[in-house]
Structures are given as C-alpha cells and as structure tokens.
Design an enzyme around this catalytic site. Structure first.
Site, short mmCIF file in Angstrom:
data_model
loop_
_atom_site.label_atom_id
_atom_site.label_comp_id
_atom_site.label_asym_id
_atom_site.label_seq_id
_atom_site.Cartn_x
_atom_site.Cartn_y
_atom_site.Cartn_z
N PHE A 154 11.34 -94.74 -1.18
CA PHE A 154 11.99 -93.45 -0.94
C PHE A 154 12.89 -93.07 -2.13
O PHE A 154 13.62 -93.91 -2.65
CB PHE A 154 12.83 -93.58 0.33
CG PHE A 154 13.51 -92.32 0.79
CD1 PHE A 154 12.82 -91.36 1.52
CD2 PHE A 154 14.85 -92.10 0.52
CE1 PHE A 154 13.45 -90.20 1.96
CE2 PHE A 154 15.50 -90.94 0.95
CZ PHE A 154 14.79 -90.00 1.68
N ASN A 176 20.66 -95.08 5.98
CA ASN A 176 19.99 -93.78 5.97
C ASN A 176 18.60 -94.07 6.50
O ASN A 176 17.68 -94.36 5.74
CB ASN A 176 19.93 -93.21 4.55
CG ASN A 176 19.05 -91.96 4.49
OD1 ASN A 176 18.81 -91.32 5.52
ND2 ASN A 176 18.55 -91.65 3.31
N PRO A 177 18.46 -94.04 7.83
CA PRO A 177 17.17 -94.45 8.41
C PRO A 177 16.14 -93.32 8.38
O PRO A 177 16.48 -92.18 8.04
CB PRO A 177 17.56 -94.77 9.85
CG PRO A 177 18.68 -93.85 10.14
CD PRO A 177 19.43 -93.63 8.85
N1 SAM Z 1 18.63 -96.14 1.94
C1 SAM Z 1 17.67 -95.57 1.03
C2 SAM Z 1 18.15 -94.23 0.53
O1 SAM Z 1 19.03 -93.65 1.16
O2 SAM Z 1 17.66 -93.77 -0.49
C3 SAM Z 1 16.29 -95.42 1.69
C4 SAM Z 1 16.29 -94.54 2.89
S1 SAM Z 1 14.70 -94.18 3.59
C5 SAM Z 1 15.04 -92.64 4.36
C6 SAM Z 1 14.58 -95.30 4.96
C7 SAM Z 1 14.24 -96.74 4.61
O3 SAM Z 1 14.28 -97.52 5.80
C8 SAM Z 1 12.84 -96.96 4.03
O4 SAM Z 1 12.95 -97.71 2.85
C9 SAM Z 1 12.08 -97.72 5.13
O5 SAM Z 1 11.15 -98.63 4.61
C10 SAM Z 1 13.21 -98.43 5.83
N2 SAM Z 1 13.04 -98.76 7.26
C11 SAM Z 1 12.46 -98.01 8.22
N3 SAM Z 1 12.60 -98.59 9.44
C12 SAM Z 1 13.31 -99.75 9.23
C13 SAM Z 1 13.80 -100.78 10.09
N4 SAM Z 1 13.57 -100.76 11.41
N5 SAM Z 1 14.48 -101.81 9.53
C14 SAM Z 1 14.69 -101.86 8.19
N6 SAM Z 1 14.25 -100.90 7.34
C15 SAM Z 1 13.60 -99.85 7.85
N1 GLN Z 2 16.26 -85.83 3.98
C1 GLN Z 2 14.97 -86.43 3.93
C2 GLN Z 2 13.90 -85.40 3.64
O1 GLN Z 2 13.97 -84.82 2.61
C3 GLN Z 2 14.71 -87.27 5.16
C4 GLN Z 2 15.52 -88.47 5.04
C5 GLN Z 2 15.40 -89.41 6.16
O2 GLN Z 2 14.54 -89.40 7.03
N2 GLN Z 2 16.31 -90.28 6.14
O3 GLN Z 2 12.99 -85.16 4.38
#
Ligand code: SAM
Ligand code: GLN
Length: 282
Positions: A100, A197-198
């Site tokens: 991401f 940030n899920p």
């Molecule tokens: N924290 C980073 C950022 O803000 O740029 C990445 C955020 S991205 C929206 C969500 C991340 O959560 C992804 O890398 C995904 O693989 C991970 N993820 C999704 N479900 C998860 C879970 N149950 N436990 C750990 N990681 C998870």
């Molecule tokens: N803000 C993100 C987007 O551009 C979504 C991020 C997230 O799911 N944490 O869609």
C-alpha cells in the site's frame, strides 16, 4: 561539468519531451507535469530541482525508458510504484507493487500518536497492518518508542523491514507476519498504544483506477468496510491501552455500535478520519 551537457547526435531537448509526455497524462492525473518531472528525474538519476538548472538533453535510450514509464502511468499504474518511493512524514519510504502507498491523511495519525507518546511517556507501540512501515517507522524515527508491527502480507513485512533499516530504526522496529497482534502475543501486555490504518473500504466501492493496482487486502474491509474493527475489538482486551486507528469518513455511526466509548476525530480536510480510545487508567 555534467557530461549530459555535451551529449550529441540524436538526443532530444528535455523540455519538448516533458511537454509531449505531460500531454499523455492529461486526464489520468491532476498533476501531469509534476509526475512527468518525477519520472524524468528518476530515469536520469538527478533531483527534480536539477532539471531546471541546465539545458539538459536526453539520450535515445533514456528517452525510450521515459516514454515506456509514462505509457505505464497513462494506463493507470500508480506513480509511486514507478518511482519506487513515497514521501511520508518527510521520510522517503520504499514502496513497490504489493504494498500500500502511504497517504497524507495517515501523517495526521502519526502526528497525533507522537503527541500522545510525549504526553504519556509511552515506550511501546503496536502498528497493525504496517504496509511499507509508514506509521511504525516514522513513529520510531521521531520518538524513542519500541514498535511491534505486523502485516498479513509477506511483501509488506519485507518492505517495512527495509524502510526501518533505511531510516536507522531497525533496533526499535520489529515486524512479523501475521494477523492483528497474533505475532506479538508475548508483548501484548507491555504494549501501551495500538496504532493502525486498516483496510476500511467497502467491497462494493468504486475506486479510482490507480488505487485498484494496490493490494486488495490493504483496501477492502468487507461488505461494510468494518470487518477489521469488528474482529480486532472482538478479539483483544484493550483496557489500559490507547487505540488510534484510521477510519472511513462515513463510518462513525456504525463504529459507535462496535466501540461505544470511542471518540472520533476529524482530519485537516474536516472529515471524520480517526477512532481514538484512551483506556489508560492514569
Ligand atoms: N499502515 C500502512 C499505511 O498506512 O500506509 C498500510 C495501510 S493499508 C491501508 C492496510 C495494511 O493492513 C495492508 O498492508 C494489509 O496487508 C494489512 N492487513 C490487512 N488486514 C490485516 C490484519 N488482519 N492483520 C494485519 N495486517 C492486516
Ligand atoms: N484512503 C484509502 C483510499 O485511497 C483507503 C485506505 C484504507 O482502506 N485504509 O482508498
């Protein structure tokens, strides 16, 4: 003296190339010229600012490479995967396909987290779903906390580890592959603050083309986008801890049903963007 100044033959003036390339990105992005400048400086291996210094020329090989990357971008492929990096909290973070790309809203989460760390003298923090390490690495960089980070994606774990090394915090940033805080069960009691940030996008959402190149598990949180929060708060007892998570702007009412004592905070754009829970006893 830059050798580029004297390249002769079939070379092309850089500005005519930049103009043509920007045209190809019209309608794909709101900042076509900037994106082309970034791609060109990446290919030439010089800083964007230095493009303005001299009347640079581009060799045929470089031109071919630039055109190829601009075409790729024109197809919707994310700029930061092409560049291989994204700036976050003033730090250059490596990003690549499968990870991401950090967003500016999340910088506000980090700022809030740093304030809380200072206010309460917090020493141990978790970052669930660390991705490139954006939250965890920057929090470690700008405070003296120890960070326990997790991600379900092996690629994310690999990239986050590289970013921790890149910014000199690998002695205080530990990342393991797995769901939620399962990989750090033995640390759970010592963790004072949980950041995340899920994925919170509804599975039915229509996303811009470039976002669709990012990993689905980073974006989608099930039918209503709330699967992560439901599961996290169902699984873990957060008493004694602070929780700070990013949320979707339209999710407050539904989240109140999941965490009744949460406080919701707006981002600088005036949208509800963070869930905050202070369950510390003091
Ligand atoms: N924290 C980073 C950022 O803000 O740029 C990445 C955020 S991205 C929206 C969500 C991340 O959560 C992804 O890398 C995904 O693989 C991970 N993820 C999704 N479900 C998860 C879970 N149950 N436990 C750990 N990681 C998870
Ligand atoms: N803000 C993100 C987007 O551009 C979504 C991020 C997230 O799911 N944490 O869609």
């Amino acid at each position: 003296m830059d050798a580029r100044e004297n390249v002769s033959g079939a070379e092309r003036k850089i500005w005519s190339l930049i103009k043509d390339c920007s045209g190809k990105l019209e309608g794909v992005t709101e900042t076509p010229v900037l994106e082309v400048l970034l791609i060109v400086s990446r290919v030439l291996g010089i800083r964007k600012e230095d493009l303005f210094l001299k009347d640079l020329v581009v060799s045929p090989t470089e031109e071919k490479r630039i055109l190829k990357l601009v075409e790729k971008r024109a197809s919707g492929y994310p700029l930061h995967y092409i560049l291989g990096e994204k700036e976050f909290m003033g730090l250059s973070l490596l990003v690549e396909e499968g990870v991401f790309v950090p967003r500016p809203e999340t910088e506000e989460l980090v700022e809030l987290a740093l304030e809380l760390i200072r206010k309460y003298g917090i020493k141990a923090v978790a970052d669930i779903g660390t991705g490139s390490g954006a939250i965890g690495v920057s929090v470690a960089k700008f405070s003296d906390v120890v960070v326990f980070a997790t991600d379900v994606s092996s690629k994310a774990v690999e990239v986050a580890r590289k970013n921790a090394e890149r910014h000199g915090v690998s002695d205080r940033f530990f990342v393991r592959k797995g769901e939620f805080l399962e990989p750090f069960k033995e640390k759970f009691a010592s963790i004072e603050m949980i950041l995340s940030n899920p994925p919170y996008v509804k599975s039915s959402a229509h996303l811009p083309k470039d976002v669709l190149f990012e990993p689905a598990e980073a974006l989608f949180g099930g039918e209503d986008g709330l699967d992560f929060y439901r599961e996290f708060f169902g699984r873990y007892n957060t008493s004694g801890k602070i929780v700070l998570m990013e949320i979707g702007e339209d999710q407050v009412e539904e989240l109140k049903k999941i965490v009744s004592d949460a406080v919701f905070l707006k981002d600088s754009a005036g949208k509800y963007r963070f869930l905050f829970l202070n369950r510390r006893s003091s």
